[in-house]
Write an enzyme that holds these catalytic residues in place. Structure first.
Site, PDB file in Angstrom:
ATOM      1  N   ARG A   1       0.847  -1.193   0.000  1.00 19.21           N
ATOM      2  CA  ARG A   1       0.000   0.000   0.000  1.00 19.21           C
ATOM      3  C   ARG A   1       0.883   1.243   0.000  1.00 19.21           C
ATOM      4  O   ARG A   1       2.088   1.148   0.189  1.00 19.21           O
ATOM      5  CB  ARG A   1      -0.952   0.015   1.204  1.00 19.21           C
ATOM      6  CG  ARG A   1      -0.250  -0.243   2.514  1.00 19.21           C
ATOM      7  CD  ARG A   1      -0.820   0.547   3.640  1.00 19.21           C
ATOM      8  NE  ARG A   1      -0.744   1.979   3.411  1.00 19.21           N
ATOM      9  CZ  ARG A   1       0.360   2.686   3.558  1.00 19.21           C
ATOM     10  NH1 ARG A   1       1.520   2.112   3.879  1.00 19.21           N
ATOM     11  NH2 ARG A   1       0.349   3.983   3.346  1.00 19.21           N
ATOM     12  N   GLY A   2       0.236   2.383  -0.212  1.00 21.09           N
ATOM     13  CA  GLY A   2       0.954   3.618  -0.470  1.00 21.09           C
ATOM     14  C   GLY A   2       1.001   3.795  -1.973  1.00 21.09           C
ATOM     15  O   GLY A   2       1.418   2.894  -2.709  1.00 21.09           O
ATOM     16  N   ALA A   3       0.526   4.949  -2.448  1.00 22.62           N
ATOM     17  CA  ALA A   3       0.373   5.139  -3.894  1.00 22.62           C
ATOM     18  C   ALA A   3       1.640   4.799  -4.696  1.00 22.62           C
ATOM     19  O   ALA A   3       1.571   4.039  -5.674  1.00 22.62           O
ATOM     20  CB  ALA A   3      -0.090   6.573  -4.178  1.00 22.62           C
TER      21      ALA A   3
ATOM     22  N   ARG B   1      -7.802  -1.300  -6.985  1.00 22.66           N
ATOM     23  CA  ARG B   1      -8.004  -0.121  -6.139  1.00 22.66           C
ATOM     24  C   ARG B   1      -8.230   1.092  -7.042  1.00 22.66           C
ATOM     25  O   ARG B   1      -7.321   1.489  -7.768  1.00 22.66           O
ATOM     26  CB  ARG B   1      -6.820   0.123  -5.196  1.00 22.66           C
ATOM     27  CG  ARG B   1      -6.577  -1.027  -4.226  1.00 22.66           C
ATOM     28  CD  ARG B   1      -5.854  -0.568  -2.988  1.00 22.66           C
ATOM     29  NE  ARG B   1      -6.655   0.295  -2.155  1.00 22.66           N
ATOM     30  CZ  ARG B   1      -6.175   1.011  -1.128  1.00 22.66           C
ATOM     31  NH1 ARG B   1      -4.898   0.967  -0.851  1.00 22.66           N
ATOM     32  NH2 ARG B   1      -6.973   1.767  -0.418  1.00 22.66           N
TER      33      ARG B   1
ATOM     34  N   GLN C   1      -2.903   2.470   9.911  1.00 19.31           N
ATOM     35  CA  GLN C   1      -1.610   2.599   9.224  1.00 19.31           C
ATOM     36  C   GLN C   1      -0.654   3.498   9.989  1.00 19.31           C
ATOM     37  O   GLN C   1       0.562   3.303   9.951  1.00 19.31           O
ATOM     38  CB  GLN C   1      -1.807   3.145   7.809  1.00 19.31           C
ATOM     39  CG  GLN C   1      -2.554   2.213   6.872  1.00 19.31           C
ATOM     40  CD  GLN C   1      -4.018   2.582   6.767  1.00 19.31           C
ATOM     41  OE1 GLN C   1      -4.632   3.024   7.741  1.00 19.31           O
ATOM     42  NE2 GLN C   1      -4.602   2.421   5.606  1.00 19.31           N
TER      43      GLN C   1
ATOM     44  N   ASP D   1      -3.070  10.267  -2.629  1.00 19.92           N
ATOM     45  CA  ASP D   1      -3.282   9.196  -3.593  1.00 19.92           C
ATOM     46  C   ASP D   1      -3.714   9.728  -4.955  1.00 19.92           C
ATOM     47  O   ASP D   1      -3.581   9.049  -5.962  1.00 19.92           O
ATOM     48  CB  ASP D   1      -4.325   8.216  -3.068  1.00 19.92           C
ATOM     49  CG  ASP D   1      -3.785   7.392  -1.912  1.00 19.92           C
ATOM     50  OD1 ASP D   1      -3.344   6.266  -2.159  1.00 19.92           O
ATOM     51  OD2 ASP D   1      -3.788   7.883  -0.770  1.00 19.92           O
TER      52      ASP D   1
ATOM     53  N   ASN E   1      -6.705  11.600   0.002  1.00 18.69           N
ATOM     54  CA  ASN E   1      -5.771  10.852   0.852  1.00 18.69           C
ATOM     55  C   ASN E   1      -6.603  10.019   1.816  1.00 18.69           C
ATOM     56  O   ASN E   1      -7.839  10.042   1.796  1.00 18.69           O
ATOM     57  CB  ASN E   1      -4.836  11.816   1.596  1.00 18.69           C
ATOM     58  CG  ASN E   1      -3.663  11.100   2.245  1.00 18.69           C
ATOM     59  OD1 ASN E   1      -2.982  10.303   1.609  1.00 18.69           O
ATOM     60  ND2 ASN E   1      -3.420  11.373   3.518  1.00 18.69           N
ATOM     61  N   LYS E   2      -5.927   9.275   2.663  1.00  9.77           N
ATOM     62  CA  LYS E   2      -6.610   8.367   3.585  1.00  9.77           C
ATOM     63  C   LYS E   2      -7.706   9.087   4.360  1.00  9.77           C
ATOM     64  O   LYS E   2      -7.554  10.232   4.748  1.00  9.77           O
ATOM     65  CB  LYS E   2      -5.582   7.761   4.546  1.00  9.77           C
ATOM     66  CG  LYS E   2      -6.135   6.668   5.438  1.00  9.77           C
ATOM     67  CD  LYS E   2      -6.785   5.557   4.626  1.00  9.77           C
ATOM     68  CE  LYS E   2      -5.845   4.933   3.624  1.00  9.77           C
ATOM     69  NZ  LYS E   2      -6.516   3.942   2.745  1.00  9.77           N
TER      70      LYS E   2
END
Length: 356
Positions: free
Chosen positions: A55-57, A98, A205, A246, A256-257
């Site tokens: 994970r993480g763009a 995703r 996270q 993202d 973003n998250k």
């Protein structure tokens, strides 16, 4: 010079020595277990991305680049048209894992252009070009992280308190990371920071990954619940907010998250600068505003049962579980990419910075 956690996790996503598999560190097992997974099938790669094992763009983009190369090697034909058709089937499948992080489609599109740009080549020649391209994606990411770190470091001072949300460190990228990159780079240069990391519900996270990376890197980190951000700001402990992204729309709205927009609203109220840091590949100039960003909805069990020994709500209770929110451009002090620091007005300045 003190070694940073970024060096330890430079290869948290990598291609195997024989080029037939993608190897990742399983981020769902951290911080208690450091386990590497081997991905070989389309289902393996899809599940790793969807289930947030990677994970993480930027890391998703790297994994997708390596993944589509591994799958391309499994296409057993010498006919270019047949190869392209099967390649696109794999691409569309991985791209559906995703929908919000633009780096996923960006990396897959970049790999597809290698295929469509060389119809005169044999399949064996195309595979060699694909391998070169996917390795280049990661090399560029390492260079990008360093540039973002350099620019971001100019925005803060020795001793500052920094609040961050979710995870945008080495595990989400390569080497330094994006939002955490300036902190690791500053640490190397003898600077000290006090970081307050939101735990980042519901998948934690910030607790599992950000506090882990910072603590391993020797950076002073305090873990807080998401709903404590207002208090630490009010106490005067925060001089800047650093978050990743993202997807950034052409007008500066940033996805973003989930929970990021709330942090930005609080920062605005308390007069604290709010910075978004991410690679240029997350800036989507074809996306006019944040309203055009598709927000991923995830399984309600991530709220009710994940990380709990017993369910925290009755089975009949409904849950709304968006993975991201969009921070309005009016709340963002600056957007930092490897190309520099972009200030408002974003519609004009992003267009100038990313002019093609």
């Amino acid at each position: 010079m003190e070694k940073t956690i970024g060096d330890d996790y430079a290869d948290n996503v990598r291609l195997s020595g024989d080029g037939k598999k993608v190897i990742i560190i399983d981020q769902t097992k951290l911080p208690n277990i450091e386990e590497y997974l081997t991905l070989e099938t389309a289902e393996d790669i899809y599940d790793a991305i969807y289930e947030l094992k990677v994970r993480g763009a930027p890391a998703i983009g790297i994994c997708a680049g390596y993944g589509i190369y591994v799958l391309a090697r499994q296409i057993h034909t010498e006919d270019y048209s047949d190869f392209l058709q099967k390649f696109r089937e794999y691409k569309e499948y991985l791209d559906s894992s995703r929908p919000t992080a633009v780096n996923l489609s960006w990396a897959l599109n970049r790999m597809e252009k290698v295929v469509t740009g060389h119809p005169q080549c044999t399949v064996s020649e195309i595979l060699k070009l694909l391998e070169k391209e996917c390795r280049m994606i990661q090399k560029e990411d390492i260079k990008m992280c360093r540039a973002i770190s350099e620019y971001g470091l100019t925005l803060i001072s020795d001793g500052d308190g920094i609040l961050t949300h979710c995870n945008a460190g080495p595990l989400a990228t390569s080497r330094y990371g994006t939002a955490l990159g300036p902190l690791f780079l500053g640490k190397e240069r003898g600077m000290e920071f006090r970081v307050f990391a939101d735990e980042t519900r519901p998948l934690l996270q910030g607790a599992r990954l950000t506090s882990y990376e910072l603590a391993r890197g020797g950076i002073d980190v305090t873990l807080i619940c998401d709903n404590m951000a207002s208090l630490v700001m009010k106490n005067g402990w925060i001089q800047a907010c650093f978050v990743g992204c993202d997807r950034v729309a052409a007008n500066g709205d940033a996805a973003n998250k989930i929970g990021t927009s709330g942090v930005a609203i609080l920062a605005k109220y308390y007069g604290i600068p709010f910075y978004v840091l991410g690679p240029g590949s997350t800036v989507d100039m074809a996306c006019p505003t944040g309203a055009d960003i598709r927000i991923e909805l995830r399984d309600e069990q991530e709220i009710k049962t994940k990380f709990y020994r017993e369910p925290m709500a009755l089975p009949k209770v409904k849950c709304y579980n968006p993975a991201f929110d969009v921070t309005d451009h009016s709340l963002i002090t600056a957007i930092v990419t490897e190309r520099g620091i972009c200030y408002p007005p974003y519609t004009e300045n992003l267009a100038e910075m990313f002019r093609i």
